[in-house]
Design a protein around this motif. Structure first.
Motif, mmCIF file in Angstrom:
data_model
loop_
_atom_site.group_PDB
_atom_site.id
_atom_site.type_symbol
_atom_site.label_atom_id
_atom_site.label_comp_id
_atom_site.label_asym_id
_atom_site.label_seq_id
_atom_site.Cartn_x
_atom_site.Cartn_y
_atom_site.Cartn_z
ATOM 1 N N PRO A 247 33.782 37.352 37.158
ATOM 2 C CA PRO A 247 34.987 38.214 37.188
ATOM 3 C C PRO A 247 34.625 39.690 37.043
ATOM 4 O O PRO A 247 33.676 40.048 36.383
ATOM 5 C CB PRO A 247 35.781 37.755 35.963
ATOM 6 N N TYR B 278 40.694 41.263 39.981
ATOM 7 C CA TYR B 278 40.175 40.142 39.212
ATOM 8 C C TYR B 278 40.561 38.791 39.782
ATOM 9 O O TYR B 278 39.708 37.933 39.951
ATOM 10 C CB TYR B 278 40.603 40.279 37.748
ATOM 11 N N VAL C 129 38.124 35.749 41.136
ATOM 12 C CA VAL C 129 38.223 34.334 40.767
ATOM 13 C C VAL C 129 38.272 33.469 42.017
ATOM 14 O O VAL C 129 37.603 32.442 42.109
ATOM 15 C CB VAL C 129 39.473 34.105 39.902
ATOM 16 N N ASP D 258 34.921 33.304 43.459
ATOM 17 C CA ASP D 258 34.105 32.445 42.622
ATOM 18 C C ASP D 258 34.359 30.985 42.947
ATOM 19 O O ASP D 258 33.446 30.168 43.013
ATOM 20 C CB ASP D 258 34.452 32.734 41.158
ATOM 21 N N HIS E 294 42.007 29.464 34.712
ATOM 22 C CA HIS E 294 40.782 30.102 35.195
ATOM 23 C C HIS E 294 40.117 30.859 34.063
ATOM 24 O O HIS E 294 38.929 30.816 33.876
ATOM 25 C CB HIS E 294 41.103 31.080 36.320
ATOM 26 N N ARG F 280 38.386 28.539 31.637
ATOM 27 C CA ARG F 280 37.316 27.814 32.319
ATOM 28 C C ARG F 280 36.142 28.749 32.538
ATOM 29 O O ARG F 280 34.991 28.417 32.327
ATOM 30 C CB ARG F 280 37.838 27.250 33.642
ATOM 31 N N VAL F 281 36.457 29.950 32.967
ATOM 32 C CA VAL F 281 35.404 30.932 33.189
ATOM 33 C C VAL F 281 34.672 31.208 31.896
ATOM 34 O O VAL F 281 33.466 31.290 31.837
ATOM 35 C CB VAL F 281 36.006 32.227 33.774
ATOM 36 N N LYS G 119 30.547 30.671 30.959
ATOM 37 C CA LYS G 119 29.640 31.681 30.436
ATOM 38 C C LYS G 119 28.863 31.128 29.249
ATOM 39 O O LYS G 119 27.732 31.452 29.033
ATOM 40 C CB LYS G 119 30.444 32.905 29.978
#
Lengths: 595, 424
Positions: A11, A23, A27, A30, B416, B419-420, B424
Motif C-alpha cells: 500500500p 491507496y 490494494v 496488489d 484489506h 489482511r495487509v 506484513k
C-alpha cells in the motif's frame, strides 16, 4: 518516484507520495498478484478503474507490460482480462495509442482454452476499428502475420478471425500479403485451422474486391468443399451463401453451382444437412433461375434423403422455400414439384421428420390458395392430426389459424372440428392445452363469419370447453377459465347463466391458485354481462378487465378516483384470495351506481 | 467398405448445431446406418462352389470371386429382408476366414485390393496377421486415405466394432512403419478436436489403449514431438466432462510417459494442478487416483520439485466437505512409498498440511474422516515432533489474533486493511 520499479508493491507505493486516494488502487494492484483466484478475478474486472487512476501514461508504460506477463494465469482471469482490454482504447490515450493493447491480446490469442482465445479475437477486432490506417499496417497486420505463422494451431485459428477487419484499410501491397496468408491457412495441415478458415471465408470474401473474390476466394471455397474432413466441407456450405451474394448469375452458374451440387449429394449426412438447413439463404442468394433448375431438384432429393436428420431439416424449410419463390410461379412449383414429396413425408417412419413437417405445412395453405388447400392439404392435416406422435399433433393445432384465413371457418369447422373434439381428450396435456388455447380464436372467427356462428359455438364448442374444466392438469383448467372469459361475449345469456357460470364458480374453488385467480376474473366479466347494467359494453374478445395476464401490474387505484372504465385491480400476485376479489367486485359495482 | 452397419454417433452438439433427435428417447429403436444406403431392389448372388471342393489351381480365382461377392451390402438391421442371400454371405465369410487361416499361398497380389475394399473386421485381422501378408504389396492399398477412414470409424457407438478397429489399427501401426507418423498426427487431431471443439468422440478409450502400447515402445531420448503430445494433448484431455469413460487408459499413458522420462514429472503435475476439478467431485477422486499412481513411480528428486503445489492441493482435498474426496486424499498416508517421501521432506510438507488437518480434526462432519485425520496427525507428530509442536503453538496464537481483529466491523475494504497488516 516509487513507481519507477514497475507497479508498486504494498500500500502507498503506487502513489509515490503516500497519496491516500491511490491507496485502494494499490490494494487492487496488489490483489492482481494474490494467490486467491477470486481476488485476482475481482481485480481484473476493475481494471478500468485502475487504468483511470494511473492515467494514460502509466497505464501504457506500467500496467500493460505487467498484464502481458500475467499470461500464466487461470483461464477465468484471462477471460476477464481479454474482455476488459477490448474497451481500453480510451484508457491508453485514444486511437493513436491503441496499438499498445496488442501485445497482451496477442498472448491471449494463443492460449489453449477456446473461450479465452475467442474473447481475445473479439477484442482485437474491436480495437482494430480504432487503429489509424497507418497504425494498422505498422502494428496490427504484423500481429496477424505472426499469429498466422505460429507453430501451435491455437494461434493460427485465432488469426483466421482477424483478416477481414484489417483488410479494407490496408494498402494494396499489404492486401496481397493478407490474401496470401489466408490462402495458406485454408490449406493448413491441421483440420482445426482449416475449419476456422472455412468459417471465416464468407466474412473475408465480403471485404474483398470482386476480382479477388473470383480469382482467389472461389478456388479456396472449392478446395474446402472437397476437403477430406466432413467438418470442413460443411462449413464451406455456410460460406457458399456469403460468396453467392457477391457474384453475378453467370458467375454463380460456372463457379459456385458445381460445388454446391456436389455438397447436396455429399456422402456425409452432415454436409447434406447443412445444405438443407441453409436452403432459404441459398435460394435467395442464387436467384430464381438457378433455384428452379438446380436447387429445387436438390431439395427434392433432400426430402427423400436416407438420413432422417436431413429430411427433417429439409421439411422445416418447405414453407420458406415457397415464400421465397416468385409470386407467379409459386403455386405451380409447389403443387408439381414439392407436394408429392411432402405427401410421402406425412407417413415418414421418423417422428422428428413428421413433427418438422407439421410445424410448417399449414403455412403452405396461404401459398396454394383455397381450392388446392381443401383438395390436397386438408387430407394431410387430418392425417397429421391423428398421428401417433403427440408433437406432430401439437404442431398442427398450434398453426391452425393460418388455415382459417384461407379456407374459411365453415370448411375448417366441418372437416377439422371432429378431429379437434377428439383431441380435447388427448392423453398428452400439452395437446389439450393447445386445443383450449385455440378455442377462443375459433369461436371468435365463427361468430364473425356468420349468423349461426353462435349456435355452433354453443352447441359444439362450449361442451368441449366445459368438460375440460375437469382436467387433471391445472394449466389446462386455468386456460379454460381464460377461454370462457373470451368466449363469454359471444354466447347468449342462457348459456352464460346456466352453463358457464356454475362451471366458473366451481373453478373459483379450485385448489390451484392460478385456476382460482383466472376463474374469478372470468366470473366478474361474466357477471357484468349478465347484469346488463349501463356499462360500456366491450367488443367481443376484449375482456373488460384491463389486464389479460397476471404479470401485468396496473396502476393502483387512488381512493375516490373514478376511472370510468371497468374495475381496476390494484392487486399483486399474492392478494388474489376470494375475499379481496369479491370485495373489489362489490366496490366497483357500488362506485358506478353512486355515479 | 462393407461391414455390419454402423450406427451414427449420438451427439448433442455436432459442429456447432444440435441434433434435435437426441432430445427425444433414442433408445427405443436403433438408428439405421448413415453409411448404408439400401439398393432398393433385392440382390441376387449366384452361389459359388465351396473352396475345398475345387482343385487347388482354381482356388485363387474362386477366392477372388467370393471376396467380390461379399462386397455386396445387406441391411442386417432389417431382420426380414434378403434372408437367403444373407445366409449365403454369412457362410461364405466364415469359409473365407477359415481358408485364410489354414491355407498357404492364397494371398496373391490381386487379393489385396479386394480384401481392403471388403473390410470385414474378423477377416481383415486374420489377413493382417497371416504369415503370408506382405506390407510392401499392401501399402499401395492401405494408405493414408484408408487410415483416415479407419480412424473415423472409431466414432462408432458399437463397442465390438471399436474393439475390432483397435486391433486393426494396432496391427497396421505395427506393420507399416511409413504410416506411423501420420497415424499419430491424426490421432492428435482427433483428440484436439475432442477437447477444444466438440467434447464428443466414442473411441477415445480405444485410441488411448493403442497409444499406451505406442508410448511403451518409444525410444529414448524422447522426441520433442512426443513431449509436446504429452503436454498439449494428453494433459488437456483431463478437462473433458466424460473423463470417466477413458480415465484408466489415460492414466496409464501418463504413467508410461513418466516411466520413460522422469524429467517430465514437473510439467505433468503442474498441468494436473492447473486443470484440477473445481466442481466435479467424481473427477476429483479420479485425479487423486491418478496422482497416486504417478507418485508411485516418482523419483525423489522430482518429488522435491513439485511437493509444494502438490501438497497445497492435497491440503484442500483433505478438507473437502465431500467425504469421498477427503478419504481418497487421506489414503495417500497408507502408501508406504509416499509416506517415505513425505517423511524425507516433512519440514516442507508439514507446515502446508498442518492447518487444514488441524481444522478438520475439529470440524469435519464425517467421523470416519476425522478418524483418518487423527491418524495422519499422529504420523506427522511421530515424524517430526518439534516442528509439529511449533506449528500447533503458532496455529493457536494466530487464531487468537484473528478473533481479536474480528471485533472490528467488517466492511470489505477494512478486510484489506487487516489482511495487509497480517501479511506484513
Amino acid at each position: 518516484m516509487a513507481g519507477a520499479s514497475g507497479l508498486g508493491t504494498g500500500p502507498g507505493a503506487a502513489g509515490g507520495d503516500g497519496d491516500d486516494s491511490l491507496y485502494p488502487i494499490a490494494v487492487l494492484i496488489d490483489e492482481l498478484r494474490n494467490e486467491d483466484v477470486q481476488l485476482r478475478l475481482n481485480s481484473i474486472k476493475k481494471l478500468s478503474t485502475i487504468a483511470l487512476a494511473l492515467g494514460v501514461e502509466r497505464t501504457r508504460s506500467e500496467l500493460l507490460p505487467f498484464l502481458t506477463d500475467t499470461i500464466y494465469d487461470e483461464d477465468e482471469v484471462l477471460l476477464a482480462l481479454a474482455e476488459q482490454l477490448g474497451n481500453f482504447t480510451g484508457l491508453v490515450g485514444g486511437p493513436d495509442f491503441a496499438h499498445c493493447l496488442l501485445p497482451p491480446l496477442e498472448n491471449l490469442a494463443t492460449v489453449e482454452e477456446t473461450v479465452v482465445r475467442d474473447k481475445a479475437v473479439e477484442s482485437l477486432r474491436q480495437i482494430s476499428q480504432e487503429h489509424t490506417p497507418v497504425a494498422l499496417e505498422a502494428y496490427f497486420v504484423p500481429l496477424v502475420k505472426r499469429l498466422a505463422s505460429g507453430d501451435w494451431f491455437t494461434s493460427r485459428t485465432s488469426a483466421c478471425g482477424l483478416f477481414s477487419v484489417c483488410y479494407p484499410r490496408a494498402s494494396n501491397a499489404v492486401k496481397a500479403e493478407i490474401r496470401q496468408q489466408f490462402r495458406s491457412l485454408c490449406s493448413d495441415d491441421t483440420p482445426m485451422v482449416r475449419r476456422a478458415a472455412a468459417s471465416k471465408l464468407g466474412e473475408f470474401a465480403k471485404v474483398l474486391e470482386l476480382d479477388s473474390v473470383k480469382s482467389e476466394i472461389v478456388p479456396l471455397f472449392t478446395n474446402l468443399a472437397s476437403d477430406e474432413q466432413d467438418s470442413v466441407r460443411l462449413l464451406a456450405v455456410e460460406a457458399c451463401v456469403s460468396i453467392a451474394q457477391l457474384l453475378s448469375q453467370d458467375d454463380l452458374e460456372t463457379l459456385v453451382m458445381p460445388t454446391l451440387r456436389q455438397a447436396a449429394e455429399d456422402k456425409s449426412w452432415r454436409v447434406r444437412y447443412m445444405v438443407a438447413d441453409k436452403f432459404s439463404e441459398l435460394q435467395k442468394a442464387m436467384g430464381p433461375k438457378i433455384t428452379l433448375n438446380d436447387l429445387i431438384p436438390a431439395f427434392q432429393n433432400l426430402l427423400k434423403d436416407c438420413e432422417a436428420e436431413v429430411r427433417a431439416a429439409a421439411a422445416h424449410k418447405v414453407k420458406e422455400l415457397g415464400e421465397n419463390l416468385p409470386i407467379e410461379d409459386r403455386e405451380t412449383i409447389i403443387m408439381n414439384q414439392i407436394l408429392p414429396y411432402i405427401k410421402e413425408l406425412v407417413s415418414d417412419t421418423n417422428q422428428h421428420v413428421k413433427s418438422a413437417l407439421a410445424s410448417v405445412i399449414m403455412g403452405l395453405s396461404t401459398i396454394l390458395g383455397k381450392e388446392n388447400t381443401i383438395e390436397h392439404l386438408l387430407p394431410l392435416f387430418l392425417a397429421q392430426l391423428k398421428d401417433e406422435c403427440p408433437e406432430v399433433r401439437l404442431n398442427i393445432i398450434s398453426n391452425l389459424d393460418c388455415v382459417n384465413e384461407v379456407i374459411g371457418i365453415r370448411q375448417l369447422s366441418q372437416s377439422l372440428l371432429p378431429a379437434i373434439v377428439e383431441l380435447a381428450e388427448d392423453a398428452k396435456w400439452r395437446v389439450r392445452l393447445a386445443i383450449i388455447e385455440y378455442m377462443p380464436l375459433l369461436a371468435g372467427q365463427l361468430a364473425l363469419s356468420e349468423a349461426c356462428g353462435q349456435e355452433i359455438t354453443t352447441k359444439q364448442m362450449l361442451p368441449i370447453v366445459l368438460k375440460m374444466a375437469g382436467d387433471q392438469v391445472a394449466n389446462v383448467r386455468f386456460n379454460v377459465a381464460k377461454s370462457l372469459q373470451k368466449i363469454g361475449p359471444i354466447l347468449d345469456t342462457n348459456a352464460l347463466q346456466g352453463e358457464v357460470k356454475p362451471v366458473l364458480q366451481k373453478l373459483g374453488q379450485d385448489e390451484d391458485m392460478d385456476v382460482k385467480y383466472f376463474a374469478q376474473e372470468a366470473i366478474s366479466v361474466v357477471a357484468q354481462r349478465l347484469r346488463k347494467l349501463d356499462f360500456p359494453v366491450k367488443d367481443s374478445g376484449e375482456p373488460s378487465v384491463p389486464r389479460a395476464d397476471k404479470n401485468h401490474f396496473p396502476r393502483p387505484r387512488v381512493p375516490g378516483e373514478d376511472t370510468g372504465k371497468g374495475p381496476v385491480y390494484p392487486l399483486h400476485g399474492d392478494t388474489r384470495d376470494t375475499l379481496a376479489q369479491l370485495e373489489i367486485a362489490e366496490l366497483v359495482h357500488f362506485s358506478q351506481s353512486r355515479d | 467398405m462393407s461391414s455390419a452397419p454402423t450406427t451414427p454417433p449420438s451427439v448433442d452438439k455436432v459442429d456447432g448445431f444440435s441434433r434435435k433427435s437426441v432430445r427425444k428417447a433414442r433408445q427405443k429403436r436403433s438408428q439405421s446406418s448413415s453409411q448404408f444406403r439400401s439398393q432398393g431392389k433385392p440382390i441376387e448372388l449366384t452361389p459359388l462352389p465351396l473352396l475345398k471342393d475345387v482343385p487347388s489351381s482354381e482356388q485363387p480365382e474362386l477366392f477372388l470371386k467370393k471376396l467380390q461377392q461379399c462386397c455386396v451390402i445387406f441391411d442386417f438391421m432389417d431382420t426380414l429382408s434378403d434372408l437367403k442371400m444373407k445366409e449365403y454371405k454369412r457362410s461364405t465369410l466364415n469359409e473365407l476366414v477359415d481358408y485364410i487361416t489354414i491355407s498357404r499361398g492364397c494371398l496373391t497380389e490381386q487379393t489385396y485390393p479386394e480384401v481392403v475394399r471388403m473390410l470385414v473386421y474378423e477377416f481383415f485381422i486374420r489377413f493382417l496377421e497371416s504369415q503370408e501378408f506382405q506390407p510392401s504389396i499392401a501399402k499401395k492399398y492401405i494408405d493414408q486415405k484408408f487410415v483416415l477412414q479407419l480412424l473415423e470409424l472409431f466414432d462408432s457407438e458399437d463397442p465390438r466394432e471399436r474393439d475390432y478397429l483397435k486391433t486393426v489399427l494396432h496391427r497396421i501401426y505395427g506393420k507399416f512403419l511409413g504410416l506411423r507418423a501420420f497415424i499419430r498426427k491424426q490421432i492428435n487431431n482427433i483428440f484436439l478436436r475432442f477437447v477444444y471443439e466438440t467434447e464428443h468422440f466414442n473411441g477415445v478409450a480405444e485410441l488411448l489403449e493403442i497409444l499406451g502400447s505406442i508410448i511403451n515402445g518409444f525410444a529414448l531420448p524422447l522426441k520433442a514431438e512426443h513431449k509436446q503430445f504429452l503436454v498439449k494433448v494428453l494433459i488437456p484431455l483431463h478437462t473433458v466432462r466424460s473423463l470417466s469413460l477413458f480415465h484408466a487408459q489415460l492414466a496409464y499413458c501418463i504413467v508410461q510417459f513418466l516411466e520413460k522420462d522422469p524429467s517430465l514429472t514437473e510439467p505433468v503435475i503442474r498441468g494436473l494442478m492447473k486443470f484440477w476439478p473445481k466442481t466435479c467431485s467424481q473427477k476429483e477422486v479420479m485425479f487423486l487416483g491418478e496422482l497416486e499412481e504417478i507418485l508411485d513411480v516418482i523419483e525423489p528428486s522430482q518429488f522435491v520439485k513439485i511437493q509444494e503445489p502438490l501438497f497445497k492441493q492435497i491440503a484442500k482435498c483433505v478438507s473437502s466437505p465431500h467425504f469421498q474426496v477427503a478419504e481418497r486424499a487421506l489414503y495417500y498416508w497408507n502408501n508406504e512409498y509416499i509416506m517415505s517421501l513425505i517423511e524425507e521432506n516433512s519440514n516442507v510438507i508439514l507446515p502446508i498440511m498442518f492447518s487444514s488437518l488441524y481444522r478438520i480434526s475439529k470440524e469435519h462432519w464425517n467421523p470416519a474422516i476425522v478418524a483418518l485425520v487423527y491418524n495422519v496427525l499422529k504420523a506427522f507428530m511421530e515424524m517430526n515432533s518439534t516442528m509439529f509442536d511449533e506449528l500447533t503453538a503458532t496455529y493457536k496464537s494466530d487464531r487468537q489474533r484473528l478473533e481479536d481483529y474480528l471485533i472490528l466491523p467488517l466492511l470489505s475494504y477494512k478486510c484489506h486493511f487487516f489482511r495487509v497488516k497480517i501479511n506484513k
